[in-house]
Every structure is written in C-alpha cells, then in structure tokens.
Design a protein around this motif. Structure first.
Motif, PDB file in Angstrom:
ATOM      1  N   ASP A 605       0.816  -1.212   0.000  1.00  0.00           N
ATOM      2  CA  ASP A 605       0.000   0.000   0.000  1.00  0.00           C
ATOM      3  C   ASP A 605       0.852   1.265   0.000  1.00  0.00           C
ATOM      4  N   ARG A 607       3.114   2.200   2.133  1.00  0.00           N
ATOM      5  CA  ARG A 607       3.356   2.757   3.458  1.00  0.00           C
ATOM      6  C   ARG A 607       4.796   2.488   3.877  1.00  0.00           C
ATOM      7  N   GLU A 608       5.365   3.429   4.607  1.00  0.00           N
ATOM      8  CA  GLU A 608       6.752   3.310   5.043  1.00  0.00           C
ATOM      9  C   GLU A 608       6.921   2.142   6.009  1.00  0.00           C
TER      10      GLU A 608
END
Length: 750
Positions: A605, A607-608
């Motif tokens: 997605d 995201r980090e």
C-alpha cells in the motif's frame, strides 16, 4: 437496479472535447485530457483512469474514453465489470481467478462531430487473445497480453450512431508457452514462489479517437544525435503518400505537473519553437523518414528533463490529421566498461519495480499512483527504475520522461522453451519498440530474465543459447540506440551489459564475492533456486564472451527477513558495490511489496516501513561513505568499543567535479536517526580529496569509546569546507545474542 443507474450497455462516458474536424487545431495539451467525473459520465458513474492514455502521442482533441462499466459474460453468467481492471482483481467487480474466457459488451455512440473523420478503437492491453466485433462484425483479432493495438472501425461505427462493441477474450490458465511475466500459471511455473495473481482480460485503457482521413500510424522519434530529432513513420488511410508536415510545436519543460502537462502547456498555446520544421514525402508504402534540425538544442537528462513536442500534420482541410508526439535529446552509450549519458559518465542507481497494486493488480488504480511510485524512487535516491518483466502503460513512461527518471524496460517472457514460445516472445518486440521507443527515459532494453523461458539452461543447451542471442539480434535491428541485455542476471551470450543477480544473507560472503566478481577472479556465484536446489550461475554462457571492455553491473540484490534486516543489508551490501569502480551500477530489489513478497522498501500500500533510522537516500546518494567494517548482525555491526577505535573510511563520489571534505563521527543513542537532534562531532579526519568515479584511499579516524553503554550508534558523515553534508552513514554497536536452540531435536548414534 436504481432507475438513476444506467445499464452497462449505455454510453457511460463522453469526450471532454469533440470537434467536427479533430485536426482543425493542434492536439490539445495534456492538461486538457483529463475529463472530470461530471463531464465524463452520467451522474453516479465514476470513470476510472479518465486521462488520455497516450500523452506522448497526443490526439486528445477528439477522443472518447470507454473505461467504466461493461457487461461481462463468462461461464458463471452475466454481470458487470469495471474496465480497465483485470477480472481477477477486486477493482473489476468480478474477482475470478483461473477464469479462462470472458466476453465484454457495451454500446457506444460515436460523436456526430466526428463526421468525415476516421474512427479508431484503441486498446492499451488485453491478456491474452482478443477478438473484437462491432455490431457483430469482426474488426480484428490480437494476440499478446501486454502490447497495445488499435482498429480502424470507420466503416462500422458511423458518427452519430450507436454500436455494440464486443470483445471476446481467452486467457489460458496454462501460461507456460506464452509471454506472461510474473502471472501465476497452472501447472505452476518453476518460479511460482515469485509469481502473483494472474491478470486476464482488458487491463489497460480502452478508447475511441477521431483521426484524419490519412494519418500517421507508426512513429519513431530519436534524439540521439543531440542536435536534432530523427523522424520515421508510416501513413495509413486514403492517401498514404500524402506529405507529412513536421515541426517543433513547443518545448514541454520537464517540470510538468502530475497531470502530465508542462509549464509551457499551461501558460499558453502559442508556438514558442524556433520554427524547426520539415516536409517529408512518404514512399509508395506510406513510409517516411527525415530529420528536424534544432538551432539551439536543449538536452534531456535526469537533472534537466527537457522535452520537445513534435507536431505531425497529414493532409489538408477537413481531412487533415494532427498528432503531437513527445521526445527528448539524449544519447545513452557503452564506452568500454562504463555507460555514458550525453557523453558523461553514468553510474546507474536503480530499483526494481514490478508494478502491482493491492486492489488493481498490474493496472495502476489511477494516474497519481504512477506518479507517486516514480517520486518515491526519486526520494530514495534512485536514478533508474527497472520495470520488471512488464510493459507499463505509456502514461507511466511519459511521467518518467518529464520527471527525469531513467528506465530499464523489459517485456514478459514465457516459462518453458519451445520454438513456438521463443517466437511468441520475439513477436512482441516490434510492438514494444514502436510504442515506447521515443521515450528518452528508456535507456536499457532487457529481454529474457534469468533464463525464464529458456528452461534455466543456456550453458547446457546450444539451442536455448541461440534463442537468447537471436532475441538480441532481433532487438538490435529494431533499435540500435540503446544497450540491450539478452538474458538479465545469468549466462550471457550476446549482450551490451553484463548484469548479475545475487542474493546473499552472509555479509562476509557477499563482500568477498562482490570483490571477486569485480576483479575477475571469480565468474560465478551461488543461486538458491529452491530449498534444496542451489546452483553456481556464471556471468557468461559462452567461453568466448568478452570478459573486459563491457559494463558490469548488479541488477538484483537484497536480503533479510525482517524490515530491520533488509535495511541492514541495503546499507552494507550497497556500500560494497560502491567500493569497486569496475561496476557500472546496481538495481536493488525492490521498491514495493507484492502480495506474499515482502522485499519492498515500502509495503504493497506504499506505506513506510521501520528501517531502524536508515534513510535509503543516504545509501543511494551521489557521494557515499564506504567503511572498512565487516558487520556482524542487524543492530550490532560491531561490539561496543571499550577503547578508542580506528575506523577506516573511503569515499565513493559520482559527481561531475572532484570533491573535498572531512569525515566526522559522533556517538548517539542506539537507533537515533540523523536529524533527531543536534550532534557535535567527537572525531574528525584530515582533509579527503575525491575524484569522480574513483574510490578514495583509506582515511583513518580515531573514535573514542562511547562509555559504559549496552549499545550505541556511531554517526559518520562527510562535510565540505562550508560545512555542507556530502554523505552520511552509521555503525551500530551492541552485543550479538547467540540463537536460542533449547529443545531442538538432536541426532544420536549408537
């Protein structure tokens, strides 16, 4: 169904702009090719991916997106499907895996304003076999799941009339003999463990567009001369020998917005060119060639991604056709053991990108997703994206052009060797080069990957080795302006770059093997193909392949099971690649997670992840520090020093000019990231002078012990005379806890 909701066979999209003569004005700027939901469809229908699909070959003055709801018939009955998402995906509304056949239907009203024009029905990609009908009249059949195609439907789709468009699709579950890339197959491929959910049916945009009665079909623009634009194309239609008027329409600056428009596009429609123009006369087959000389050429590069828009006009009056194509002036070349871009030394800092999204599969959910991935790669310090065995949609390539991201492009391959499979692989190459060859961002053509489609057996099979060499020859005839890699990763037989894929969890082994491959004392490396199947793969598949005078680079690496381990390997393995000037670059695996594969710098997605304070941009910077340390484990590179410690540092610098600076170091709290707080150096080296692309000699810096702590982090950075930070890294100090093996099963003998 609510009365306010149209059926799937209604027209659910209208063109943002239509003109009686689509060529009466220059093709509109890219900013005008994005219909809003209110103008693109009736109320309640949001059209996915509404942007004009070919900003690099712009005919957006008169077009109609066919993305959105279609009727869909399969063995499970009739339902609705959202185009352009594959029927396996959640976004499609069908979400059926291993469905092998499906039929799409929808009615379309061709705008009455298009009277007198040709009408083209265009498909970005349909996997794998597609038969297209208009009002039950077959208008074309296409084979190949990743290549674009277009069909002239003028005679069966009259302006002002509604017609039924039908697309019959076959997508075999057994994909082993067809180009399918990372799509999972039944029976399973040998590389099923790195394969993903299949992508079947329509998975890129579908649209109608109006063109002149004679129009430019195939087109190639090349700026490799750096002084002008070479033009090659073909005219189709009523008068294929009609003159083609070519001119620089404007210069689309590389600082374009995320909508794909340029600053020049948005500010004015005026022609700001230096009147570079030429008239080209096609031969009897419609083929034309020529050249646009530029009086003040402006080169394209990652630092200055300057683009030219070239207008081609065919015919006159109401029957005329215009298309605005985009390209740039740049030259990628092999010079001995390194690459050059526009005559300057190029070191590739790349990242692998497989182009998958959680709900939409191989299709980007929207245009912003394409831009975000490119910007993510840039933010992490990468200058190249290797789009892995997937032909990405043209809008992504256009964004790469305008953002200045280099691209390594490679098509999908089959997974089993046969003459038929090799022929199917090569059959997609002309379409690949014709569609994408004008993009200045593409600097490498890849072909096969790790002998997939060649049964992992180039060294043991002259027939398979010849297939790889033949694919290289085919590609070289199609495009001689870019380096070609015939079999990425292993066993090269005919290539412009010797690249290698090597995954290793033991850092000491990694460092030793990377050094041996660099100096030529070793030509092979271990590859684990399965839990009980490790082979030694060679760089070369032929004894007479040149060992020197050709660039050598790693194009896949990375290791670790947790996010922290992967960050640790990224930091230390990349520095070992930078230690050796013999290498022309690297490509890290990979940008994002994909389904079960969790090797990404970010998750699926986008995201980090927790990288323990590591910024990938430091790892991939123009200037980096190379430490003479053999790290022990993630979080504990070295034991906590109890006495002053001599740290040996070298500098790898890939700037255009020499650099000079001093190495500084300071102990901070364990895990502390750079910038977390003010840090005063506790140690500093003598001045270090560094030449471009030459690793500096060793510089020793005496670091005091951190004191009585269980663990700590040593920040190490390089500053120039003004105090500006040129490079930075860190060393973690702490204990390595031995693994707990209590209760393990043991084997005893009498």
């Amino acid at each position: 169904m609510s009365p306010a909701t149209p059926s799937a066979t209604d027209v659910v999209a209208v063109p943002e702009t239509t003109q009686p003569n689509p060529a009466a004005a220059p093709a509109g700027p890219s900013a005008s090719t994005t219909p809003s939901a209110s103008t693109a469809a009736p109320a309640g229908i949001v059209v996915p991916k509404p942007e004009y699909p070919r900003p690099d070959r712009d005919r957006s003055a008169a077009w109609l997106t066919l993305n959105g709801p279609w009727d869909f018939e399969s063995e499970y009955g009739t339902t609705r499907i959202t185009v352009p998402f594959a029927w396996e995906t959640e976004a499609s509304g069908v979400q059926r895996t291993w469905l092998e056949r499906g039929t799409y239907r929808r009615s379309v009203t061709v705008p009455a304003e298009w009277d007198g024009s040709r009408v083209l029905l265009c498909f970005g990609a349909v996997h794998h076999w597609a038969r297209v009908l208009v009002d039950d009249v077959e208008v074309g059949v296409h084979v190949g799941g990743y290549t674009s195609f277009e069909l002239d439907v003028t005679t069966v789709a009259a302006p002002g009339a509604s017609v039924m468009v039908t697309v019959e699709v076959e997508a075999p579950a057994d994909k082993r003999s067809i180009p399918h890339g990372k799509q999972r197959s039944v029976p399973r491929d040998d590389y099923d463990g790195v394969s993903f959910t299949p992508t079947s049916g329509i998975w890129q945009s579908v649209w109608l567009e109006a063109r002149g009665r004679s129009y430019v079909a195939e087109l190639a623009l090349r700026g490799d001369s750096l002084t002008g634009i070479d033009v090659v194309g073909t005219v189709l239609g009523d008068a294929p020998t009609a003159p083609v008027h070519v001119r620089v329409l404007d210069e689309a600056a590389g600082t374009a917005g995320s909508d794909g428009s340029s600053g020049a596009d948005r500010s004015s429609g005026a022609d700001r060119s230096s009147a570079a123009a030429v008239v080209l006369e096609p031969d009897a087959t419609g083929r034309f060639t020529g050249r646009l000389e530029l009086t003040d050429p402006h080169l394209w590069s990652p630092d200055d991604p300057h683009l030219y828009r070239v207008e081609l006009t065919t015919g006159t009056g109401v029957a005329a056709d215009r298309v605005a194509a985009t390209t740039g002036l740049r030259r990628i070349a092999v010079e001995g053991d390194h690459l050059t871009l526009n005559g300057e030394h190029l070191y590739v800092r790349g990242v692998l990108d497989q182009g998958y999204w959680p709900r939409t599969g191989l299709t980007a959910p929207d245009d912003d997703a394409l831009v975000r991935d490119l910007e993510l790669a840039r933010r992490y310090g990468y200058t190249l994206v290797r789009k892995h065995i997937k032909l990405e949609e043209p809008r992504w390539l256009h964004h790469a052009d305008r953002l200045g991201m280099l691209v390594w492009s490679e098509p999908p391959a089959p997974s089993r060797y046969s003459l038929e499979a090799a022929g199917a692989f090569e059959a997609q190459l002309p379409d690949l080069v014709e569609r994408d060859g004008s993009h200045p961002s593409i600097v490498v053509w890849g072909l096969y990957n790790e002998e997939w489609g060649l049964d992992w057996d180039i060294p043991g099979s002259p027939e398979r080795a010849e297939a790889a060499a033949h694919a290289y020859d085919v590609m070289r005839l199609l495009d001689a302006t870019r380096p070609i890699v015939e079999n990425s990763g292993w066993s090269h037989v005919r290539t412009d770059l010797v690249d290698w894929h090597y995954y290793e969890v033991d850092h000491a082994a990694w460092a030793a093997n990377v050094a041996a491959l660099a100096d030529g004392s070793r030509e092979d490396f271990p590859v684990m193909l399965g839990p009980d199947f490790t082979v030694d793969k060679s760089l070369y598949g032929a004894p007479d392949h040149p060992r020197t005078g050709i660039p050598l680079l790693n194009s896949e690496y990375g290791a670790g099971f947790t996010n922290l381990e992967r960050a640790w390997h990224l930091r230390w393995q990349t520095q070992e690649l930078r230690r050796h000037d013999r290498y022309a670059g690297y490509v890290y695996t990979e940008l994002t997670d994909v389904e079960h594969e969790a090797a990404g710098l970010v998750d699926a997605d986008r995201r980090e992840k927790d990288r323990g304070g590591l910024d990938p941009a430091d790892v991939n910077a123009t200037t980096v520090l190379v430490l003479d340390v053999v790290p022990a484990a993630a979080g504990a590179d070295v034991p906590v020093p109890t006495h002053p410690w001599d740290l040996v540092v070298r500098v790898s610098h890939h700037g255009r000019a020499a650099a000079r600076g001093r190495v500084r170091a300071a102990w901070v709290s364990a895990g502390a990231a750079f910038g977390a707080g003010p840090v005063a150096p506790t140690a500093e080296s003598a001045p270090v002078d560094v030449e471009p692309f030459v690793l500096s000699g060793p510089t020793a810096i005496r670091v005091p012990a951190p004191g009585p702590v269980a663990s700590a982090r040593l920040h190490v950075w390089l500053v120039d005379d003004s105090g500006a930070v040129l490079a930075r890294t860190f060393v973690d100090a702490g204990p390595v806890e031995p693994p707990n093996r209590r209760g393990a099963r043991t084997t005893t003998t009498d």
